[in-house]
Structures are given as structure tokens and as C-alpha cells.
Design an enzyme around this catalytic site. Structure first.
Site, PDB file in Angstrom:
ATOM      1  N   HIS A   1     -37.273 -23.971  17.525  1.00  0.00           N
ATOM      2  CA  HIS A   1     -37.375 -24.795  16.316  1.00  0.00           C
ATOM      3  C   HIS A   1     -38.830 -25.098  15.961  1.00  0.00           C
ATOM      4  O   HIS A   1     -39.102 -25.988  15.160  1.00  0.00           O
ATOM      5  CB  HIS A   1     -36.647 -26.120  16.523  1.00  0.00           C
ATOM      6  CG  HIS A   1     -35.218 -25.974  16.925  1.00  0.00           C
ATOM      7  ND1 HIS A   1     -34.311 -25.247  16.186  1.00  0.00           N
ATOM      8  CD2 HIS A   1     -34.530 -26.437  18.011  1.00  0.00           C
ATOM      9  CE1 HIS A   1     -33.135 -25.279  16.785  1.00  0.00           C
ATOM     10  NE2 HIS A   1     -33.238 -25.988  17.899  1.00  0.00           N
TER      11      HIS A   1
ATOM     12  N   HIS B   1     -29.021 -24.419  14.952  1.00  0.00           N
ATOM     13  CA  HIS B   1     -28.783 -23.405  15.977  1.00  0.00           C
ATOM     14  C   HIS B   1     -27.846 -22.316  15.453  1.00  0.00           C
ATOM     15  O   HIS B   1     -27.362 -21.493  16.227  1.00  0.00           O
ATOM     16  CB  HIS B   1     -28.168 -24.030  17.231  1.00  0.00           C
ATOM     17  CG  HIS B   1     -28.927 -25.193  17.766  1.00  0.00           C
ATOM     18  ND1 HIS B   1     -28.569 -26.495  17.501  1.00  0.00           N
ATOM     19  CD2 HIS B   1     -30.040 -25.247  18.536  1.00  0.00           C
ATOM     20  CE1 HIS B   1     -29.432 -27.308  18.084  1.00  0.00           C
ATOM     21  NE2 HIS B   1     -30.328 -26.582  18.713  1.00  0.00           N
TER      22      HIS B   1
END
Length: 329
Positions: A57, A215
Site C-alpha cells: 500500500h 487488497h
């Protein structure tokens, strides 16, 4: 799968070492257990802000370590929660007498492991749980996911901690920012986790996943691909319905890329979102556009709106010096 890697096993360690070398004036890397800590001096009694989560991320969270934001960040393997020993070591290395505040995205692994670390920590501590993703019902399962609004929470609370706010004050402020923040994302493609070697989910060229998680989790619905105006309408209406901002309300508008969307497109999304709220009288006084909470190589973006008050504006504007955010220094 074409990736710049030597091996799946060495990818995270080599990447973190590269990050620390590139930003050696801002961070130092602790290899075992793994965490990234700020190099800037901390005043005695300053509340230590610790966050973390799975890698993939970036720049969240390591890119937000530094003056005015996080004191340390704990990266787990790709899309995998860091371990309690990482969090405990980071807290012990950065605490200077003011206690520790954990900023945690609402995912089961992150919540559980930060709770375990907190139980082992002997100094005063508390937690702010970020749950800004309005694409799923508030009381479904674990509740709403923590997504791009985490950046806003870390910046505002980080500035308050830097200015000397105590642990209770930082927690109350953090929870206030969470309540004032809502986000929603959309994916045009899947991401590819290196260890998996193939896309996380299948999506046709004429489809998009509305409300996708960072995700690659399933969104609220699979929809036919539409033009940018219609896409932004879906995102902004969901956020507006959640926050219900009044006319004249000051706000921060954050358009976040998932890793593979060009800035040209992100600024188009920003323009359309700002127009949407402008027609409703919302006063966008602060902006942030770019890749800040990514999902590896996913094409897509999210929109975040935070309703601001005078204190939050002042803290957003306060000096910050990290790898990913820096102004006023």
C-alpha cells in the site's frame, strides 16, 4: 508475471532497505523485528504515534514516518498484518514518556495483532481504529474497512502529537477525524500479489468493481464500465449520503490512486468530485491528490471527504516532513 524482483522471500526486505537508504535523513530501518522509525528528535513526553499494516500500500505507512506524522511504522508482508513483536519493538523504541497511540486500520489481523502488542506494552497506550470505507454496511462482519482516510488521520493526529497534545487528547481527536471521514474506491483492474503470481480477481475489460477494498476485496457491486462522470457520481453520492455535509461546511477532498492510474486521470476525478460538492455548497478548502494508499498495481482510485473544523485545518497545515508528505519545513 513481470516484476522487478529477485525473489518473493527477499522482496520486502530489499525494498525497505532501499526506502531507508533513499530517505536516510528522515527514517532509520530496524531489520529484526522490522519497523521504520523517524530520525527527527522527539521531545520528552511526546505521544508516540505507531501504525502499520501489510506491504503493498506504499507510501502508507512507512512513507508517513517523520516529523509531524508517525514516529514509527511496522510493515508486514504483502497484504499481511505485521506481527505483535514488530509493534511492541517500535513502541518501545519511540516512546519518550507521553505514551503510545496506535493508529489501526479495521482489518481482523491488524486489530488482533495491535491488541496483543498493546497488552504487552507497559507504558500508557491507546488506539484509534480507522473505518472510513462506506462501500460496506457499518455493522457487517468486522465493520467498515480502514482505507485512504488513514492518511488524513495520521497527518492531523501527528501534528497534534508534535505540538504536545497528550495521549487522551490525541485519541479523542483521532476518533473525531474518523467520524468526519468517509471513503469509497473503484477498481478497473485487479492487482497481482507477487507470491500469488496472478491477478487477485478476474474482471472483464468492460467491467469495474465499485466499492473495492485495498487488497482487492469484493466491492458493493460489479458494474459495467462507465464514463468518469458516472463513476465519480457513484463514489461521491455514497460518501455524501454518509457524511451529509451542510452547505458552507469546510472539507478536505482526497483523491487517491491505487498504483496504476495516471495522475491525469486522478486530477479528472478530483475535478468532477469537487464540482459535485461545489454544487451542494460544500467548501473544499484543502486537497490531496496522488498515490498514497495503493494496492500494488491495481488500476483504480478512491475518493475521501473529511469534514473539517478550524482545529483540524490548522493541524493539516502544520509542518510535516516525511517521504510522501512534506510542507512547512
Amino acid at each position: 508475471m513481470k516484476k522487478f524482483i529477485n525473489s518473493i522471500e527477499s522482496l520486502l526486505d530489499e525494498s525497505e532497505r532501499g526506502f531507508a537508504s533513499a530517505h536516510a535523513d528522515i527514517v532509520r530501518f530496524n531489520a529484526e523485528p522490522r519497523f521504520m522509525a523517524r530520525t527527527a528528535p522527539r521531545a520528552p513526553g511526546k505521544v508516540a504515534l505507531i501504525s502499520g499494516g501489510g506491504s503493498g500500500h506504499e507510501p502508507l505507512h512507512t512513507g508517513f514516518v517523520g516529523l509531524g506524522m508517525l514516529d514509527a511504522a511496522c510493515p508486514g508482508q504483502v497484504f499481511t498484518s505485521p506481527t505483535p513483536d514488530q509493534m511492541l519493538a517500535a513502541a518501545q523504541a519511540t516512546e519518550t514518556g507521553g505514551g503510545v497511540l496506535f493508529i489501526v486500520k479495521n482489518y481482523a489481523g491488524d486489530v488482533m495483532n495491535f491488541e496483543i502488542a498493546a497488552e504487552m506494552l507497559e507504558c500508557p497506550h491507546d488506539t484509534v481504529l480507522v473505518h472510513d470505507d462506506v462501500s460496506i454496511p457499518e455493522h457487517q462482519g468486522m465493520g467498515r474497512r480502514g482505507v485512504a482516510g488513514t492518511t488524513v488521520v495520521e497527518k492531523i493526529v501527528g501534528a497534534a502529537a508534535e505540538a504536545g497534545m497528550d495521549l487522551d487528547g490525541c485519541k479523542i481527536l483521532g476518533e473525531r477525524v474518523v467520524r468526519a471521514t468517509a471513503s469509497m474506491g473503484v477498481a478497473l483492474t485487479s492487482c497481482t500479489v507477487p507470491a500469488l503470481g496472478k491477478p487477485t480477481f478476474e474482471i472483464a475489460d468492460n467491467e469495474m468493481e465499485m466499492g473495492v477494498g485495498i487488497h482487492g476485496e469484493k466491492g458493493r457491486e460489479r458494474m459495467a464500465l462507465a464514463g468518469a462522470t458516472e463513476i465519480v457520481e457513484h463514489l461521491t453520492q455514497a460518501i455524501d449520503g454518509e457524511l451529509k455535509p451542510a452547505a458552507g461546511q469546510p472539507a478536505l477532498l482526497h483523491v487517491n490512486g491505487f498504483g496504476a492510474t495516471p495522475l491525469m486521470e486522478l486530477y479528472l476525478v478530483y475535478h468532477l468530485a469537487r464540482e459535485f460538492w461545489g454544487k451542494r455548497g460544500v467548501n473544499v478548502v484543502r486537497s490531496l491528490v496522488g498515490n498514497f494508499t495503493t494496492s500494488l498495481d491495481m488500476a483504480g482510485c478512491s475518493v475521501t471527504l473529511t469534514l473539517l473544523d478550524e482545529e483540524m485545518i490548522r493541524l493539516w497545515d502544520a509542518p510535516v516532513h516525511t517521504a510522501a508528505l512534506r510542507w512547512g519545513c
